[in-house]
Scaffold this motif. Structure first.
Motif, PDB file in Angstrom:
ATOM      1  N   THR A   1     -15.447 -20.540   1.903  1.00  0.00           N
ATOM      2  CA  THR A   1     -16.476 -20.780   2.906  1.00  0.00           C
ATOM      3  C   THR A   1     -15.958 -20.362   4.266  1.00  0.00           C
ATOM      4  N   ASP A   2     -16.876 -20.171   5.159  1.00  0.00           N
ATOM      5  CA  ASP A   2     -16.531 -19.861   6.539  1.00  0.00           C
ATOM      6  C   ASP A   2     -17.508 -20.628   7.419  1.00  0.00           C
ATOM      7  N   PRO A   3     -17.239 -20.750   8.702  1.00  0.00           N
ATOM      8  CA  PRO A   3     -18.102 -21.552   9.566  1.00  0.00           C
ATOM      9  C   PRO A   3     -19.550 -21.060   9.619  1.00  0.00           C
ATOM     10  N   VAL A   4     -19.767 -19.757   9.598  1.00  0.00           N
ATOM     11  CA  VAL A   4     -21.139 -19.247   9.672  1.00  0.00           C
ATOM     12  C   VAL A   4     -21.898 -19.585   8.393  1.00  0.00           C
ATOM     13  N   THR A   5     -21.273 -19.371   7.243  1.00  0.00           N
ATOM     14  CA  THR A   5     -21.927 -19.704   5.971  1.00  0.00           C
ATOM     15  C   THR A   5     -22.252 -21.189   5.919  1.00  0.00           C
ATOM     16  N   ASP A   6     -21.320 -22.019   6.360  1.00  0.00           N
ATOM     17  CA  ASP A   6     -21.580 -23.466   6.391  1.00  0.00           C
ATOM     18  C   ASP A   6     -22.726 -23.803   7.340  1.00  0.00           C
ATOM     19  N   ALA A   7     -22.752 -23.157   8.505  1.00  0.00           N
ATOM     20  CA  ALA A   7     -23.823 -23.418   9.470  1.00  0.00           C
ATOM     21  C   ALA A   7     -25.177 -22.989   8.907  1.00  0.00           C
ATOM     22  N   VAL A   8     -25.209 -21.865   8.195  1.00  0.00           N
ATOM     23  CA  VAL A   8     -26.460 -21.409   7.572  1.00  0.00           C
ATOM     24  C   VAL A   8     -26.905 -22.425   6.529  1.00  0.00           C
ATOM     25  N   ARG A   9     -25.989 -22.850   5.701  1.00  0.00           N
ATOM     26  CA  ARG A   9     -26.316 -23.822   4.645  1.00  0.00           C
ATOM     27  C   ARG A   9     -26.858 -25.114   5.246  1.00  0.00           C
ATOM     28  N   LEU A  10     -26.196 -25.623   6.261  1.00  0.00           N
ATOM     29  CA  LEU A  10     -26.638 -26.875   6.886  1.00  0.00           C
ATOM     30  C   LEU A  10     -27.969 -26.706   7.614  1.00  0.00           C
ATOM     31  N   THR A  11     -28.135 -25.600   8.322  1.00  0.00           N
ATOM     32  CA  THR A  11     -29.380 -25.354   9.050  1.00  0.00           C
ATOM     33  C   THR A  11     -30.551 -25.197   8.090  1.00  0.00           C
TER      34      THR A  11
ATOM     35  N   GLN B   1     -31.969 -13.590  15.840  1.00  0.00           N
ATOM     36  CA  GLN B   1     -32.578 -12.786  14.781  1.00  0.00           C
ATOM     37  C   GLN B   1     -31.596 -12.568  13.623  1.00  0.00           C
ATOM     38  N   ALA B   2     -30.344 -12.320  13.945  1.00  0.00           N
ATOM     39  CA  ALA B   2     -29.321 -12.134  12.898  1.00  0.00           C
ATOM     40  C   ALA B   2     -29.129 -13.429  12.115  1.00  0.00           C
ATOM     41  N   PHE B   3     -29.152 -14.559  12.803  1.00  0.00           N
ATOM     42  CA  PHE B   3     -28.995 -15.840  12.121  1.00  0.00           C
ATOM     43  C   PHE B   3     -30.197 -16.127  11.224  1.00  0.00           C
ATOM     44  N   ARG B   4     -31.412 -15.775  11.696  1.00  0.00           N
ATOM     45  CA  ARG B   4     -32.608 -15.964  10.868  1.00  0.00           C
ATOM     46  C   ARG B   4     -32.553 -15.086   9.610  1.00  0.00           C
ATOM     47  N   ARG B   5     -32.000 -13.878   9.736  1.00  0.00           N
ATOM     48  CA  ARG B   5     -31.830 -13.029   8.542  1.00  0.00           C
ATOM     49  C   ARG B   5     -30.903 -13.706   7.539  1.00  0.00           C
ATOM     50  N   LEU B   6     -29.858 -14.349   8.041  1.00  0.00           N
ATOM     51  CA  LEU B   6     -28.944 -15.057   7.142  1.00  0.00           C
ATOM     52  C   LEU B   6     -29.633 -16.264   6.500  1.00  0.00           C
ATOM     53  N   LEU B   7     -30.524 -16.917   7.217  1.00  0.00           N
ATOM     54  CA  LEU B   7     -31.282 -18.024   6.620  1.00  0.00           C
ATOM     55  C   LEU B   7     -32.166 -17.511   5.480  1.00  0.00           C
ATOM     56  N   LYS B   8     -32.791 -16.354   5.674  1.00  0.00           N
ATOM     57  CA  LYS B   8     -33.591 -15.756   4.600  1.00  0.00           C
ATOM     58  C   LYS B   8     -32.699 -15.388   3.416  1.00  0.00           C
ATOM     59  N   THR B   9     -31.544 -14.868   3.710  1.00  0.00           N
ATOM     60  CA  THR B   9     -30.591 -14.515   2.649  1.00  0.00           C
ATOM     61  C   THR B   9     -30.189 -15.760   1.875  1.00  0.00           C
ATOM     62  N   TYR B  10     -29.921 -16.835   2.595  1.00  0.00           N
ATOM     63  CA  TYR B  10     -29.540 -18.091   1.939  1.00  0.00           C
ATOM     64  C   TYR B  10     -30.668 -18.591   1.039  1.00  0.00           C
ATOM     65  N   ALA B  11     -31.903 -18.470   1.501  1.00  0.00           N
ATOM     66  CA  ALA B  11     -33.043 -18.929   0.702  1.00  0.00           C
ATOM     67  C   ALA B  11     -33.150 -18.150  -0.608  1.00  0.00           C
ATOM     68  N   LEU B  12     -32.776 -16.886  -0.598  1.00  0.00           N
ATOM     69  CA  LEU B  12     -32.845 -16.062  -1.809  1.00  0.00           C
ATOM     70  C   LEU B  12     -31.620 -16.223  -2.706  1.00  0.00           C
ATOM     71  N   ALA B  13     -30.441 -16.301  -2.102  1.00  0.00           N
ATOM     72  CA  ALA B  13     -29.227 -16.181  -2.904  1.00  0.00           C
ATOM     73  C   ALA B  13     -28.129 -17.187  -2.583  1.00  0.00           C
ATOM     74  N   GLY B  14     -28.413 -18.168  -1.750  1.00  0.00           N
ATOM     75  CA  GLY B  14     -27.419 -19.191  -1.457  1.00  0.00           C
ATOM     76  C   GLY B  14     -26.216 -18.666  -0.698  1.00  0.00           C
ATOM     77  N   ALA B  15     -25.161 -19.454  -0.704  1.00  0.00           N
ATOM     78  CA  ALA B  15     -23.941 -19.107   0.031  1.00  0.00           C
ATOM     79  C   ALA B  15     -23.317 -17.792  -0.442  1.00  0.00           C
ATOM     80  N   PRO B  16     -23.309 -17.483  -1.753  1.00  0.00           N
ATOM     81  CA  PRO B  16     -22.748 -16.184  -2.159  1.00  0.00           C
ATOM     82  C   PRO B  16     -23.495 -15.002  -1.537  1.00  0.00           C
ATOM     83  N   GLY B  17     -24.806 -15.125  -1.359  1.00  0.00           N
ATOM     84  CA  GLY B  17     -25.582 -14.075  -0.716  1.00  0.00           C
ATOM     85  C   GLY B  17     -25.222 -13.916   0.748  1.00  0.00           C
ATOM     86  N   VAL B  18     -25.014 -15.034   1.437  1.00  0.00           N
ATOM     87  CA  VAL B  18     -24.617 -14.982   2.844  1.00  0.00           C
ATOM     88  C   VAL B  18     -23.251 -14.310   2.966  1.00  0.00           C
ATOM     89  N   ARG B  19     -22.335 -14.650   2.067  1.00  0.00           N
ATOM     90  CA  ARG B  19     -21.016 -14.004   2.104  1.00  0.00           C
ATOM     91  C   ARG B  19     -21.136 -12.510   1.830  1.00  0.00           C
TER      92      ARG B  19
END
Length: 144
Positions: A2-12, A33-51
């Motif tokens: 994990t990394d801080p950004v992935t954790d922040a996306v997961r928590l957010t 906007q970049a963070f919102r893209r990561l939120l969409k990525t998380y919704a589709l594929a979870g933390a592995p997708g964000v990584r």
């Protein structure tokens, strides 16, 4: 891993309200906007997708050779796809598939100057590429 950004996306993603996403992005030093893209990525594929979205890594050349399976699927296969690290990019189709640390292939599409996960990850590169093509086609199809 994990990394801080992935954790922040997961928590957010677990919190109600989109306003928090902008605040979290600023605290991380990211564009909202970049963070919102990561939120969409998380919704589709979870933390592995964000990584997969955030962290290129040197991949086994034999694994990347599996991506040759996309060649018959490419709309314009005159130019070979570009390969770097764990990413195989078809610039003519604006598609990039990324081999994740979990062994799955993640289909991304170009969105302006960045890439967005566009479909669910797959166990093989050809399926990931096909899913990206289908998702792009669905985006461009006129609505009734």
């Amino acid at each position: 891993m994990t990394d801080p950004v992935t954790d922040a996306v997961r928590l957010t993603a677990s919190l109600p309200g989109g306003e928090r996403a902008e605040n979290v992005a600023y605290r991380l030093g990211m564009e909202p906007q970049a963070f919102r893209r990561l939120l969409k990525t998380y919704a589709l594929a979870g933390a592995p997708g964000v990584r997969a979205a955030r962290h290129p890594y040197p991949d086994d050349p034999q694994v990347l050779q599996q991506a040759a399976a996309i060649n018959p699927l490419r709309p314009d296969s005159a130019a070979p796809p570009a390969t770097a690290d764990n990413r195989v990019t078809d610039p003519t189709a604006d598609i990039e598939i990324r081999h994740g640390e979990d062994g799955r292939w993640y289909p991304f599409a170009a969105t302006g100057h960045d890439w967005q996960l566009i479909a669910l990850p797959c166990d093989d590169p050809a399926s990931a590429y096909q899913n990206a093509l289908a998702a792009l086609h669905a985006r461009t199809r006129p609505r009734r």
